[in-house]
Design a protein around this motif. Structure first.
Motif, mmCIF file in Angstrom:
data_model
loop_
_atom_site.group_PDB
_atom_site.id
_atom_site.type_symbol
_atom_site.label_atom_id
_atom_site.label_comp_id
_atom_site.label_asym_id
_atom_site.label_seq_id
_atom_site.Cartn_x
_atom_site.Cartn_y
_atom_site.Cartn_z
ATOM 1 N N LEU A 43 27.822 29.860 43.573
ATOM 2 C CA LEU A 43 29.187 30.126 42.900
ATOM 3 C C LEU A 43 29.729 31.727 42.863
ATOM 4 O O LEU A 43 30.369 32.131 42.444
ATOM 5 C CB LEU A 43 28.311 29.160 41.171
ATOM 6 N N ASN A 46 31.383 32.966 45.631
ATOM 7 C CA ASN A 46 32.442 32.334 45.806
ATOM 8 C C ASN A 46 33.413 32.536 44.884
ATOM 9 O O ASN A 46 34.644 32.934 45.270
ATOM 10 C CB ASN A 46 32.723 30.859 46.024
ATOM 11 N N THR A 47 33.104 33.068 43.734
ATOM 12 C CA THR A 47 34.031 33.489 42.607
ATOM 13 C C THR A 47 34.615 34.973 42.835
ATOM 14 O O THR A 47 35.389 35.223 42.509
ATOM 15 C CB THR A 47 33.099 33.920 41.016
ATOM 16 N N ASN A 50 36.509 35.180 45.349
ATOM 17 C CA ASN A 50 37.602 34.757 45.027
ATOM 18 C C ASN A 50 38.640 35.755 44.327
ATOM 19 O O ASN A 50 39.395 36.021 44.520
ATOM 20 C CB ASN A 50 38.402 33.625 44.566
ATOM 21 N N LEU A 51 37.935 36.290 43.695
ATOM 22 C CA LEU A 51 38.307 37.226 43.217
ATOM 23 C C LEU A 51 39.239 38.468 43.654
ATOM 24 O O LEU A 51 39.563 39.231 43.302
ATOM 25 C CB LEU A 51 37.483 37.807 41.895
ATOM 26 N N THR A 58 36.712 43.083 38.116
ATOM 27 C CA THR A 58 36.002 42.382 37.700
ATOM 28 C C THR A 58 34.597 43.650 37.092
ATOM 29 O O THR A 58 35.122 45.539 36.776
ATOM 30 C CB THR A 58 34.642 42.230 38.923
ATOM 31 N N ILE A 362 37.360 35.561 33.117
ATOM 32 C CA ILE A 362 35.117 34.844 33.174
ATOM 33 C C ILE A 362 34.829 35.708 31.927
ATOM 34 O O ILE A 362 33.658 35.490 31.686
ATOM 35 C CB ILE A 362 34.686 35.661 34.701
#
Length: 395
Positions: A43, A46-47, A50-51, A58, A362
């Motif tokens: 997770l 993958n996050t 994608n970001l 982030t 997020i």
């Protein structure tokens, strides 16, 4: 007669076998931990991928940037030029204010209704039962829309505002009341805090005195006197000024004073009315858990029913009431997040605006989760401490 030396018994060597339950449990735990860690890694990876693909940064560095949006209600000073961090602080304080007031008012209203349900007066008991059954079975969000429509649409405009007493105006813009300004306000709050501390100390002393001598000390009267006198004394000794800010109609709106907005009023009324129905059932169940012998003993002593309830029954019922009451306090805090539906600027509403501007969804959701988790755990810790304090101690 000399005994022969005991021979040591040789234990069989442990063998790795699938039939060994200890070995199986260890392997299953290792596999479960590995699967959980793999899922978390997938997770996160993958996050982040994608970001990076969407060119979204982030981290929490955005908190120091200028927010650029206004907030309708703020306890502390705030402007569009302030940072996102200050905007989130405003939202958190707004949430704490409505949750704190809601807990106090819902407790008072719920206790009254819970006692009314046990009234010997048929009409009062039935009205309380109807209130509980109706309110508990209507979704809270619909109730908030109902109260908001009543407050915002059925009130006159500012020029036709109701003016029941001097300095108070009621309109579709909210309720305007006189406010206080000046450096002396800090000393008033210091006096209130000092009065509460002294009252707690007096209450502890009065409890020990009553246990030893049986004499009752009027703690509440003394406490009320301290709450009224100490703030004025601290302000007088400080020498700081306090200005009364009176609201006045200027143009198409009011200026000055304090405002109870329709959004805040609808949210507070909705939370209090809804949660009070559940608290009423908690109080009723707690009172009914006390045996009838306690009522009979109070009657034998000549106590009125109101005194029996306040001095004998309710203190014993608290041991049953406090645990489920904690859940209701947590619910009223978490249900305050529905404020976004009627436009009240709580922490959820402000972070929604923040993540729409920054794209840091997020981080924004993590801040909301951390805020509600901290507040909820604080309430739980305090209520658990109070529950242990009033629990019966066996000798």
């Amino acid at each position: 007669m000399t005994g022969q030396p005991l021979q040591s018994v040789k234990r069989p060597k442990a063998k790795l076998s699938w039939s060994d339950p200890v070995l199986r449990s260890i392997l299953f735990q290792i596999i479960a931990i590995a699967m959980f860690a793999t899922g978390i890694w997938f997770l996160v990876h993958n996050t982040l991928s994608n970001l990076a693909t969407s060119h979204i940064s982030t981290g929490f560095a955005f908190l120091s940037r200028e927010a650029g949006f206004a907030i309708g209600e703020s306890i502390i000073s705030y402007g569009p030029a302030d940072t996102y961090l200050r905007a989130i602080a405003v939202g958190l304080l707004n949430t704490l204010v409505v949750a704190g007031l809601g807990i106090v008012l819902a407790t008072l209203l719920g206790t009254v209704i819970g006692v009314a349900r046990l009234s010997k007066n048929w009409l009062i008991a039935k009205l309380a039962a109807i209130y509980v059954e109706i309110i508990r079975n209507i979704p809270l969000l619909l109730q908030m829309f109902f109260w908001y429509s009543i407050i915002s649409e059925n009130m006159p405009g500012p020029r036709q505002a109701l003016h029941p007493i001097a300095g108070v105006f009621i309109s579709n813009r909210g309720i305007k009341v006189p406010g206080l300004l000046g450096d002396g306000l800090v000393w008033l709050f210091v006096g209130v805090g000092l009065a509460m501390l002294v009252t707690i100390l007096i209450n502890n002393w009065a409890s020990r005195r009553q246990a030893q001598t049986g004499q009752i000390f009027p703690v509440w009267r003394v406490g009320l006197l301290l709450v009224l006198a100490l703030p004025l004394l601290c302000w007088g000794l400080s020498g700081q000024s306090i200005i009364v800010d009176m609201p006045a109609l200027k143009g198409f709106n009011f200026a000055g004073g304090l405002t109870l907005t329709p959004e805040f009023a609808a949210l507070l009324v909705g939370l209090v009315v809804y949660t009070a129905a559940f608290i009423a059932e908690v109080v009723r169940a707690g009172i009914q858990s006390v045996s009838n012998g306690q009522w009979e003993a109070s009657d034998a002593l000549g106590l009125k029913r109101s005194l029996s309830l306040r001095l004998v029954v309710l203190p014993q019922a608290l041991r049953v009431i406090i645990p489920p009451m904690t859940s209701q306090y947590l619910n009223i805090t978490k249900n305050s997040s529905l404020a976004v539906a009627i436009g009240y600027p709580d922490i959820v509403s402000i972070i929604n605006t923040t993540l729409n501007q920054t794209g840091q969804a997020i981080e924004g959701i993590m801040i909301i989760m951390a805020a509600y988790l901290t507040v909820s755990l604080s309430i739980s810790v305090f209520m658990n401490w109070y529950n242990k304090r009033i629990a019966l101690t066996e000798r």
